[in-house]
Write a protein that holds these residues in place. Structure first.
Motif, PDB file in Angstrom:
ATOM      1  N   ARG A 108       2.909  17.963  10.830  1.00 10.20           N
ATOM      2  CA  ARG A 108       3.677  16.964  10.280  1.00 10.20           C
ATOM      3  C   ARG A 108       3.063  16.579   8.966  1.00 10.20           C
ATOM      4  NH1 ARG A 108       4.746  13.733   7.258  1.00 10.20           N
ATOM      5  NH2 ARG A 108       5.095  11.534   7.406  1.00 10.20           N
ATOM      6  N   GLU A 151       7.550   2.907   1.391  1.00  9.43           N
ATOM      7  CA  GLU A 151       6.197   2.706   1.212  1.00  9.43           C
ATOM      8  C   GLU A 151       5.581   3.335  -0.094  1.00  9.43           C
ATOM      9  OE1 GLU A 151       4.047   5.132   4.255  1.00  9.43           O
ATOM     10  OE2 GLU A 151       5.052   7.015   3.720  1.00  9.43           O
ATOM     11  N   HIS A 152       6.529   4.317  -0.835  1.00 16.33           N
ATOM     12  CA  HIS A 152       6.334   4.802  -1.965  1.00 16.33           C
ATOM     13  C   HIS A 152       6.499   3.916  -3.035  1.00 16.33           C
ATOM     14  CE1 HIS A 152       7.185   9.049  -0.081  1.00 16.33           C
ATOM     15  NE2 HIS A 152       6.080   8.575   0.507  1.00 16.33           N
ATOM     16  N   HIS A 207       7.738   8.398   9.417  1.00 16.18           N
ATOM     17  CA  HIS A 207       7.111   7.395  10.295  1.00 16.18           C
ATOM     18  C   HIS A 207       7.801   6.710  11.063  1.00 16.18           C
ATOM     19  CE1 HIS A 207       4.150   8.439   7.472  1.00 16.18           C
ATOM     20  NE2 HIS A 207       4.815   8.035   6.293  1.00 16.18           N
ATOM     21  N   HIS A 235      11.586   9.592   5.554  1.00 16.27           N
ATOM     22  CA  HIS A 235      11.513  10.396   4.383  1.00 16.27           C
ATOM     23  C   HIS A 235      12.516  11.289   4.356  1.00 16.27           C
ATOM     24  CE1 HIS A 235       7.937   8.546   3.375  1.00 16.27           C
ATOM     25  NE2 HIS A 235       7.091   8.820   4.333  1.00 16.27           N
TER      26      HIS A 235
END
Ligand code: 2HG
Ligand code: ZN
Length: 464
Positions: free
Chosen positions: A320, A415-416, A369, A376
């Motif tokens: 992963r 999250e990025h 996630h 993603h």
């Protein structure tokens, strides 16, 4: 460059300011592709006083600053394209103190995430925020982007571990936010406003991080599934029975890329369209086996492998965590999306259908996630297409994909962060009124527009 760097402050040495093109090209960018790299200098402050001097200089000379941490960002938040001065926190990387009663580490912003994790372990504690770039990312950058990663399902985001912050705002004032307190009911909590603000409101110069007790030994399980909707049923079944530390997923295409790149063995003889990677306390293995039996009987999963040793766990995690690096050579068009968990299967199908119909040459590589709804989406560049053309097409696709996100009341960046890459698309997740308020807040903390001035807030939207 129409400013005199010598006048930046009397305490700076020549070894703290650089303008050579080699360094500019390194410190002027992060891991994001597709932007011009054009800073005019890099400065390496060593003290809070020096950070304040840099701010005063920027106000005086009307020059913009780009705060820079480990430069592992994927939205261009640390990219300097317009002659800015990059302010690197590489040399402010000390652990200043540890207070065991409050479990608080006070550190400088340049501290590497993995070094904080190691320090916590040495003290008999645990810092649970973790991700593949922990060996390079810095705490200040993690705070500025509210970094998430692979353990969010159990431990939350960076925000949940920040007990205090010192920040120099765009006016040069030092704000000391929350002092590491648990309770502090005294109005607006600027600490939380700074977390995730992507360097647009202030420069983070000190962080109080709260640690927790170490978890018991962990076990990793990888499951193979035919359909994404079954992964959600598996998640429900497992999380009703035992606390999960991670619930990640990846597609078979993602698996084949990481296997090739790292020369690893496939976890199963027969390939499946999707895989889930679960981590949980070894003490819970019996409950996990029961959950697996239910899932297998219902035909939600076809196969499973369970780690027997720490080394096997690490190997399974590589399947992963190695994906992002293994597809880097395709210069993928990156998206970091979130929707509510129950909407994930339909959303995956909608995106797949849209890309397959509109861009049949493009491969869609899914991973992420899934246990917290963060997907993603990496679209891989066909070899024959130039990077410029591919990114142009990526930008063209984005509004259609973000319409699908918006219809599900999801987020265009889980999250990025927004940075430069997603700035033009912020309206798909935030209303004009919210963007107007963001702009007003920025003008209070950064009235001279010197801090990451071209990032996050889209031009024109929400202006009266
Ligand atoms: C991960 O979860 C990182 O592996 C990187 O957030 C995701 O490369 C990506 O798109
Ligand atoms: Zn991620």
């Amino acid at each position: 460059m129409n400013f005199e760097l010598d006048s930046i402050g009397k305490n700076f040495t020549s070894k703290q300011i650089y303008t050579d093109s080699e360094r500019l090209q390194i410190w002027g960018k992060d891991w994001t592709n597709g932007f011009e790299i054009n800073p005019s200098a890099i400065v390496f402050p060593e003290t809070i006083e020096q950070v304040k001097e840099i701010i005063s200089f920027a106000i005086r000379e009307n020059v913009q600053l780009v705060p820079s941490g480990g430069r592992t960002g994927l939205s261009g938040g640390a990219v300097a394209s317009n002659g800015e001065i990059v302010v690197s926190f590489d040399r402010m990387n000390a652990i200043k103190s540890f207070n065991a009663s409050d479990k608080i580490v006070t550190c400088e912003p340049g501290l590497i995430t993995a070094d904080l994790q190691t320090f916590a372990k040495e003290q008999g504690f645990f810092y649970p925020v973790d991700f593949a770039s922990a060996g390079s990312s810095q705490i200040g950058g993690n705070v500025a982007t509210n970094a998430g990663g692979i353990k969010v399902i159990r431990y939350g985001l960076t925000r949940d571990w920040v007990a205090g912050l010192k920040v120099v705002t765009g006016t040069g004032h030092l704000l000391d936010c929350n002092f590491g307190l648990v309770k502090n009911a005294t109005g607006y909590d600027f600490r939380h406003l700074m977390i995730g603000s992507e360097g647009t409101l202030g420069l983070i110069v000190e962080v109080d991080i709260r640690l927790t007790s170490p978890p018991p030994p962990q076990i990793v399980m990888v499951l193979a599934a035919e359909h994404s909707k079954d992964l959600i049923k598996v998640l429900k079944e497992f999380s009703q029975r035992l606390p999960l530390s991670a619930f990640e997923f990846f597609s078979d295409l993602a698996l084949s890329k990481v296997l090739d790149h790292r020369e690893l063995k496939a976890p199963f003889d027969k390939r499946s369209p999707f895989y889930a990677l679960l981590e949980f306390d070894a003490l819970q293995v019996e409950e996990a086996e029961k959950a697996f039996e239910v899932c297998e009987k219902a035909a939600w999963v076809q196969d499973a492998v369970l780690s027997q040793t720490e080394n096997q766990s690490r190997k399974l995690w590589q399947l992963r965590e190695g994906i992002s690096e293994s597809i880097a050579s395709y210069t993928p068009y990156k998206n970091d999306l979130s929707v509510r968990i129950e909407d994930v299967p339909e959303f995956l199908e909608e995106v797949d259908t849209y890309v397959a119909n509109s861009y049949p040459d493009f491969e869609v590589c899914w991973y992420g996630h899934i246990g917290d709804g963060n997907l993603h989406l990496n679209i891989l560049r066909p070899e024959k297409l130039s990077i410029e053309k591919f990114f142009e097409l990526g930008h063209e696709m984005s509004p259609r994909i973000f319409d699908l996100v918006s219809n599900k009341r999801g987020s265009i960046s889980a999250e990025h962060g927004v940075g430069l890459l997603k700035k033009d698309f912020l309206s798909f997740t935030r209303s004009d009124e919210e963007i107007r308020i963001m702009r007003s807040i920025k003008s209070i903390f950064d009235p001279h527009q010197i801090l990451n001035a071209d990032k996050l807030i889209p031009a024109g939207v929400g202006t009266d």
